[in-house]
Design an enzyme around this catalytic site. Structure first.
Site, mmCIF file in Angstrom:
data_model
loop_
_atom_site.group_PDB
_atom_site.id
_atom_site.type_symbol
_atom_site.label_atom_id
_atom_site.label_comp_id
_atom_site.label_asym_id
_atom_site.label_seq_id
_atom_site.Cartn_x
_atom_site.Cartn_y
_atom_site.Cartn_z
ATOM 1 N N ASN A 235 0.819 -1.207 0.000
ATOM 2 C CA ASN A 235 0.000 0.000 0.000
ATOM 3 C C ASN A 235 0.855 1.260 0.000
ATOM 4 O O ASN A 235 0.380 2.331 -0.373
ATOM 5 C CB ASN A 235 -0.924 -0.005 1.222
ATOM 6 C CG ASN A 235 -2.043 0.999 1.092
ATOM 7 O OD1 ASN A 235 -2.410 1.404 -0.004
ATOM 8 N ND2 ASN A 235 -2.589 1.415 2.218
ATOM 9 N N ASP A 365 13.871 -4.148 11.553
ATOM 10 C CA ASP A 365 12.929 -5.009 10.832
ATOM 11 C C ASP A 365 13.679 -6.195 10.227
ATOM 12 O O ASP A 365 13.546 -6.521 9.051
ATOM 13 C CB ASP A 365 12.221 -4.216 9.733
ATOM 14 C CG ASP A 365 11.032 -4.971 9.135
ATOM 15 O OD1 ASP A 365 10.542 -5.913 9.781
ATOM 16 O OD2 ASP A 365 10.597 -4.611 8.019
#
Length: 898
Positions: A235, A365
């Site tokens: 997105n 991450d």
């Protein structure tokens, strides 16, 4: 990872559920204010809808979307609401800031991201009038770009052609999608892709021509990078393989959409891309980092160009190399070789992380798909969007499921925790289950150290990495934001179990280390059933037993056989568990909301379940409703067992045989003529649930009822085509290695094996006999990502139970695959304690599930079938010529490894 599941992971909840309950107190004021007299206001989890008096919407047309940010959403909702109420416009808008943020998050649906208000003009004249009025009303407002729409001028207004009234149908892959009607009256997918592409038969209104011309002129004429291949979309933007037109060099080009792709801290994709730009500059020159080229704006989006790294993601290498995941049985040498490679790779990753920390950067991450391996084995870290300065000791802003640090970890401790998960995940990729129990890490370590020759200090290093930061409280019982779920407080440590036939089994709290046996099964069955019943929510209208996210897609998902209440009560009854009357009443009442006629997804399956529970009258009433429904939607029906003609016809045969009603059998035969057949298309993806194998199961059963050889011939034809479509071939060298046939689950190779086995009870066919043997061998696979019947280990175990030595003409004296006890023990990998009973993680292992297809009810059914030797399992597998006697399973009473 199926990112749709993240939408249904409410923080702190143990089951998949909708995110925002109706009537939430944080709704925008415009959503809470009562409408004027004559207007109708309604709401669902995401939207509040206002309908003016006397207005009936057409099925489809041009609609207007207004986009917004969390900062201006309340103001825009008020302005647009007041205008629409004054001018009698049918409209809806996102009900709260929380919903808006979720839909615009990084893993939100790109097709709906950015849409805040939707207005429904009744004709093109009204469309033009609304656009002009809203443009003046919303001057200066901003919002994320809506990829599927045509932008109107420079404000927050967008337009697209699509459905006004929701109509869902399954696409070629079997997924439910929104549809519109073409000029011939056929329902076709309402495509919501990343570009403005109205249906070919639609003429662009005159008022939109200027906007389209402006869009077409907004190209990247002075942009020095030319994308040549799209690699990934989220997105927040895309990732592309591109060429630097100035030098001809190949680069990796990352795109960021302003105000979209929001993370847990509210930062958009552009902010994260700027952050990665900062990290690449700080870490320039390190071997573990790609060389950086440039950060710049292009049209309305931002881009980061960097070195394109030749190599594979660690996640892909793990999938291809790990002998636990291999298609063929592995040797001790295979496990030793993999361990050497994995440990060397982990050492390289750890050195790289230390180099980042030495430069003052926290990765933030770290997970297998953010580590690339060069051809020479060197590691390269990518996607440093979540990186931060080490001195800031920042909390984690975003992470992949299974690698997210618990609350309280900050700075370098976030990377340390991810390193511990990586040490586990490279050997056993089930790290999503770690937060569910304090014992999961020890359970996994026991398995890894038993199966792989790892150093003596391996377990200690993992424990050190996962341990809470110095001076902090234990993280046991916490829930990572958006993570896999809470650790339970009622855990009890289990002991290590002997290795299974495939090399893996392990204990789990509340699950027997060696797997349940016939003697202990009644007590464990009671506890499993008590856990399912305790999770029931009869006060809710949408679902009774919590299950897969499919419960919330379409109408009646919470009632159907696969994912809803019908499947749960049927599984409980098959295991001899009494279902509360209140729950049966709920199911009967819920049928009013079900429109789909199919077996696993609709009315036929519910009728079957009710009939099996002795509720003959409501079952027959549902069957008549189903008949009316499938007649009405015949053109939209597929031929599948799951939702189409094969499942409907099998239901007719069931009722026709049970109640001596030949007209139902004749009706089923007529449906057989409607099945297009394997050589003529008309199927969805291959397999038992959606493909030709399910058709073959029906045709075989019809042959048993009619003695018509043509149906058996058609069954063989359907199976041959389905096997070919799945990637299987008689020639072992020609078989696709990572295709549907090789995945030993009911939705893959296990289901196909069951259909082949059923047909071979009536015919000799050398090719199908070979298919049965090769598909059966895969059922002993050592590793499964899920536990459930449709997509996991329980389904493989059911298939093993049926594929024992055959007496039919297809394979006299055939050798069976390994017996099920190995699976009985290894189910513990997915078992977690909940409410004092064992429970099972559903698909994606992010939440628990109780349903038949993915959860505890399916596991209960499978284990009960195996340990009691019943001729049951999933519906319709047993035929008139069944070789099962019901006198007990060869594995009954045996709980050890095969």
């Amino acid at each position: 990872m199926d990112f749709r599941y993240l939408t249904f992971c409410r923080p702190g909840e143990v089951f998949y559920d909708v995110q925002a309950p109706a009537g939430a107190e944080d709704d925008f004021p415009a959503a809470r204010t009562p409408p004027p007299e004559g207007w109708t206001r309604s709401a669902n989890e995401d939207w509040v809808i206002f309908r003016p008096p006397g207005v009936e919407l057409p099925e489809q047309g041009w609609k207007i979307h207004v986009t917004a940010t969390p900062e201006n959403a309340e103001r825009i909702s008020r302005l647009v609401r007041d205008y629409c109420l004054e001018h009698g416009v049918y409209f809806k808008f996102i009900r709260s800031a929380a919903v808006l943020v979720r839909r615009n998050s990084k893993y939100g649906d790109r097709g709906s991201s950015g849409k805040f208000v939707t207005l429904y003009p009744l004709d093109e004249e009204m469309l033009a009038r609304l656009l002009d009025a809203l443009d003046a009303l919303l001057t200066g407002e901003t919002g994320p770009y809506i990829l599927s729409d045509l932008r109107w001028r420079s404000g927050p207004l967008y337009v697209r052609y699509g459905g006004f009234v929701a109509h869902l149908a399954r696409d070629a892959s079997g997924e439910l999608v929104h549809c519109v009607k073409d000029p011939s009256g056929n329902w076709v997918p309402d495509v919501r892709g990343p570009g403005f592409r109205p249906p070919a038969w639609v003429t662009l209104p005159e008022c939109l021509r200027e906007a389209l011309a402006e869009r077409n002129s907004g190209t990247l004429t002075d942009f020095p990078y030319r994308p040549v291949k799209a690699l990934h979309f989220s997105n927040g933007g895309g990732v592309y393989l591109a060429t630097d037109t100035r030098t001809g060099a190949t680069v990796l080009l990352k795109e960021a959409r302003p105000l979209a792709g929001l993370d847990a801290e509210g930062a958009d994709a552009v902010a994260r891309l700027r952050n990665e730009h900062w990290a690449l500059r700080r870490l320039a020159g390190l071997d573990c980092m790609p060389a950086h080229a440039e950060f710049r704006k292009g049209h309305e989006h931002y881009y980061l160009a960097r070195e394109y790294v030749e190599g594979k993601a660690l996640g892909q290498e793990m999938q291809e190399r790990n002998p636990l995941l291999a298609a063929e049985p592995a040797t001790p040498e295979d496990f030793a070789a993999y361990a050497r490679w994995a440990l060397d790779t982990l050492d390289r990753i750890e050195r790289g992380v230390r180099e980042l920390h030495a430069r003052g950067v926290v990765f933030g991450d770290l997970h297998p798909n953010n580590v690339l391996l060069r051809p020479d084995g060197g590691v390269v870290f990518i996607d440093l969007e979540a990186s931060s300065e080490a001195v800031a000791a920042a909390p984690q802003a975003m992470a992949a499921p299974g690698y997210q640090a618990p609350v309280g970890y900050t700075g370098v401790d976030v990377d340390r925790y991810a390193m511990g998960c990586l040490r586990l995940g490279v050997f056993l990729p089930l790290t999503q289950a770690l937060p569910w129990s304090a014992d999961k890490a020890e359970q996994f370590l026991a398995l890894i150290t038993r199966v792989f020759p790892v150093p003596e200090d391996f377990a200690g290093r993992v424990r050190d990495d996962l341990a809470p930061p110095a001076g902090s409280a234990s993280h046991e019982g916490t829930v990572p934001p958006g993570g896999a779920g809470p650790a339970e407080t009622d855990v009890s440590p289990g002991s290590a179990a002997p290795a299974s036939a495939a090399g893996i089994s392990a204990p789990a709290p509340s699950w027997p280390a060696a797997g349940p046996d016939a003697e202990g099964w009644p007590e464990l069955r009671r506890r499993l059933a008590d856990g399912i019943l305790a999770a029931a929510t009869p006060g809710r209208a949408d679902r009774l037993y919590p299950g897969d996210i499919e419960q919330f897609h379409g109408q009646g998902g919470g009632a159907n056989l696969a994912f809803g209440a019908a499947g749960v009560v049927w599984a409980l009854s098959q295991a001899g568990v009494e279902v509360p009357e209140e729950h049966l009443d709920w199911l009967v009442a819920a049928c009013e909301r079900v429109d789909a006629p199919g077996f696993y997804d609709g009315l036929c399956g519910i009728a079957f379940a009710l009939d099996e529970l002795g509720l003959r009258a409501p079952a027959r009433e549902l069957l008549e409703r189903a008949a009316a429904r499938w007649t009405a939607v015949d053109a939209d029906l597929d031929d599948s067992l799951f939702s189409g003609r094969a499942g409907i016809a099998l239901t007719l045969l069931h009722f026709g045989e049970k109640y001596s009603e030949p007209d139902r059998i004749e009706h089923a035969a007529r449906l057989a003529d409607r099945i297009t057949g394997p050589a003529r298309g008309g199927r969805r993806r291959p397999g038992l649930l959606h493909g030709g194998s399910g058709q073959a199961l029906f045709l075989r059963r019809l042959f048993e009822h009619t003695d018509e050889p043509k149906y058996l011939d058609q069954a063989v034809e359907a199976l041959r085509a389905d096997l070919a479509e799945s990637g299987w071939a008689a020639d072992a060298e020609a078989r696709a290695p990572y295709a549907a046939w090789s995945v030993p689950v009911i939705s893959g190779g296990a289901g196909m094996a069951l259909a082949v086995d059923a047909v071979l009870e009536h015919t000799a066919d050398a090719e199908l006999g070979l298919a049965r043997a090769t598909l059966g061998e895969r059922l002993a696979a050592p590793f499964f990502s899920h536990a459930g019947v449709f997509t996991g280990r329980a389904g493989a175990m059911l298939a093993q139970h049926r594929l024992r030595p055959a007496d039919g003409p297809g394979e006299p004296g055939a050798t069976a695959p390994a017996s099920p006890p190995a699976h009985l023990a290894a189910l513990g990998l997915h078992a977690v304690p909940h409410a004092g009973a064992p429970a099972f993680l559903g698909d994606q292992c992010l939440r628990l599930s109780t349903d038949l297809a993915t959860g505890t009810a399916g596991v209960l059914l499978a284990v009960d079938t195996v340990l009691t030797g019943k001729d049951t399992g999933l519906p319709f597998l047993t035929g008139r010529g069944s070789r099962f006697t019901g006198q007990g399973s060869p594995t009954a009473g045996k709980g050890g490894p095969a």
